[in-house]
Design an enzyme around this catalytic site. Structure first.
Site, PDB file in Angstrom:
ATOM      1  CB  CYS A 186      -0.914  -0.017   1.230  1.00 57.11           C
ATOM      2  SG  CYS A 186      -1.816   1.521   1.448  1.00 57.11           S
ATOM      3  CB  CYS A 203       1.006   1.264   4.335  1.00 60.36           C
ATOM      4  SG  CYS A 203      -0.578   0.856   5.103  1.00 60.36           S
ATOM      5  CG  ASP A 257      -4.045  14.378  -4.557  1.00 60.13           C
ATOM      6  OD1 ASP A 257      -4.947  13.627  -4.142  1.00 60.13           O
ATOM      7  OD2 ASP A 257      -3.466  14.206  -5.658  1.00 60.13           O
ATOM      8  CG  HIS A 303      -4.185  -0.796   5.191  1.00 64.85           C
ATOM      9  ND1 HIS A 303      -3.671  -0.201   4.044  1.00 64.85           N
ATOM     10  CD2 HIS A 303      -5.155  -1.628   4.764  1.00 64.85           C
ATOM     11  CE1 HIS A 303      -4.300  -0.673   2.995  1.00 64.85           C
ATOM     12  NE2 HIS A 303      -5.202  -1.546   3.404  1.00 64.85           N
ATOM     13  CG  ASN A 361     -13.185   9.676  -4.405  1.00 65.82           C
ATOM     14  OD1 ASN A 361     -14.231  10.269  -4.608  1.00 65.82           O
ATOM     15  ND2 ASN A 361     -12.006  10.189  -4.722  1.00 65.82           N
ATOM     16  CG  HIS A 403      -4.346   3.598   3.610  1.00 69.36           C
ATOM     17  ND1 HIS A 403      -3.261   2.968   4.198  1.00 69.36           N
ATOM     18  CD2 HIS A 403      -4.755   4.555   4.498  1.00 69.36           C
ATOM     19  CE1 HIS A 403      -3.039   3.497   5.386  1.00 69.36           C
ATOM     20  NE2 HIS A 403      -3.928   4.477   5.594  1.00 69.36           N
ATOM     21  CG  HIS A 461      -7.479   8.687   0.727  1.00 66.54           C
ATOM     22  ND1 HIS A 461      -7.523   7.380   0.325  1.00 66.54           N
ATOM     23  CD2 HIS A 461      -7.773   9.426  -0.355  1.00 66.54           C
ATOM     24  CE1 HIS A 461      -7.824   7.330  -0.961  1.00 66.54           C
ATOM     25  NE2 HIS A 461      -8.005   8.558  -1.408  1.00 66.54           N
ATOM     26  CG  HIS A 490      -9.667  13.508  -1.808  1.00 67.43           C
ATOM     27  ND1 HIS A 490      -8.688  13.532  -2.772  1.00 67.43           N
ATOM     28  CD2 HIS A 490     -10.100  12.225  -1.759  1.00 67.43           C
ATOM     29  CE1 HIS A 490      -8.535  12.324  -3.288  1.00 67.43           C
ATOM     30  NE2 HIS A 490      -9.381  11.508  -2.694  1.00 67.43           N
TER      31      HIS A 490
HETATM   32  P1  AMP Z   1      -8.718   8.260  -4.535  1.00 69.15           P
HETATM   33  O1  AMP Z   1      -9.117   8.174  -5.986  1.00 69.15           O
HETATM   34  O2  AMP Z   1      -9.770   8.857  -3.666  1.00 69.15           O
HETATM   35  O3  AMP Z   1      -8.214   6.923  -4.035  1.00 69.15           O
HETATM   36  O4  AMP Z   1      -7.526   9.303  -4.462  1.00 69.15           O
HETATM   37  C1  AMP Z   1      -6.188   8.959  -4.410  1.00 69.15           C
HETATM   38  C2  AMP Z   1      -5.423  10.245  -4.489  1.00 69.15           C
HETATM   39  O5  AMP Z   1      -4.108   9.976  -4.094  1.00 69.15           O
HETATM   40  C3  AMP Z   1      -5.370  10.853  -5.883  1.00 69.15           C
HETATM   41  O6  AMP Z   1      -5.942  12.160  -5.852  1.00 69.15           O
HETATM   42  C4  AMP Z   1      -3.881  10.874  -6.207  1.00 69.15           C
HETATM   43  O7  AMP Z   1      -3.478  12.027  -6.928  1.00 69.15           O
HETATM   44  C5  AMP Z   1      -3.253  10.818  -4.831  1.00 69.15           C
HETATM   45  N1  AMP Z   1      -1.925  10.223  -4.767  1.00 69.15           N
HETATM   46  C6  AMP Z   1      -1.505   9.050  -5.332  1.00 69.15           C
HETATM   47  N2  AMP Z   1      -0.215   8.816  -5.014  1.00 69.15           N
HETATM   48  C7  AMP Z   1       0.204   9.844  -4.240  1.00 69.15           C
HETATM   49  C8  AMP Z   1       1.428  10.181  -3.596  1.00 69.15           C
HETATM   50  N3  AMP Z   1       2.513   9.410  -3.701  1.00 69.15           N
HETATM   51  N4  AMP Z   1       1.490  11.332  -2.890  1.00 69.15           N
HETATM   52  C9  AMP Z   1       0.406  12.139  -2.778  1.00 69.15           C
HETATM   53  N5  AMP Z   1      -0.780  11.867  -3.345  1.00 69.15           N
HETATM   54  C10 AMP Z   1      -0.895  10.742  -4.072  1.00 69.15           C
HETATM   55 ZN    ZN Z   2      -2.287   1.243   3.662  1.00 68.59          ZN
END
Ligand code: AMP
Ligand code: ZN
Length: 110
Positions: A4, A7, A30, A46, A87, A96, A98, A100
């Protein structure tokens, strides 16, 4: 979770500057921002997604919203347009949990 990406960020296997860190939560920008302010509020534990949340996560969810309110103030969003998005299903790309925080002008829905 071994594979992940969030993680790995939390465990500092992938370097990332945090806007905020507590025992339970990290916050970082992001990588592909959809708004002027686009922060991810990520529980350290997680939890795959919203579907895995239960009453035992009550304190964690309260802390998430305390952190959101703090970030809103710090980023001067109180009088601006802002929203918090979680989402799920096929709209969720990182498995994982999160949140926004999107503020100011946004380009598209995340
Ligand atoms: P979701 O579609 O809700 O799972 O959103 C995942 C978000 O994680 C997206 O907006 C990506 O741009 C963001 N994301 C993916 N990898 C990274 C990373 N290494 N650092 C910061 N944001 C990330
Ligand atoms: Zn995770």
């Amino acid at each position: 979770m071994d594979q992940c990406i969030f993680c790995k960020i939390i465990n500092k296997e992938i370097p990332k500057e945090f806007d905020y860190e507590s025992d339970h939560i990290v916050v970082f920008p992001d990588i592909n921002p959809s708004a002027d302010v686009h922060l991810l509020i990520v529980p350290k534990k997680h939890i795959s997604g919203m579907g895995q949340l239960g009453r035992e996560h009550g304190d964690l969810l309260i802390e998430v919203y305390e952190v959101v309110n703090k970030l809103v103030l710090e980023n001067n969003l109180r009088e601006d347009l802002y929203r918090v998005v979680v989402n799920g299903g096929k709209a969720q790309h990182i498995p994982h949990l999160h949140f926004h925080l999107l503020g100011g002008q946004w380009k598209k829905y995340v």
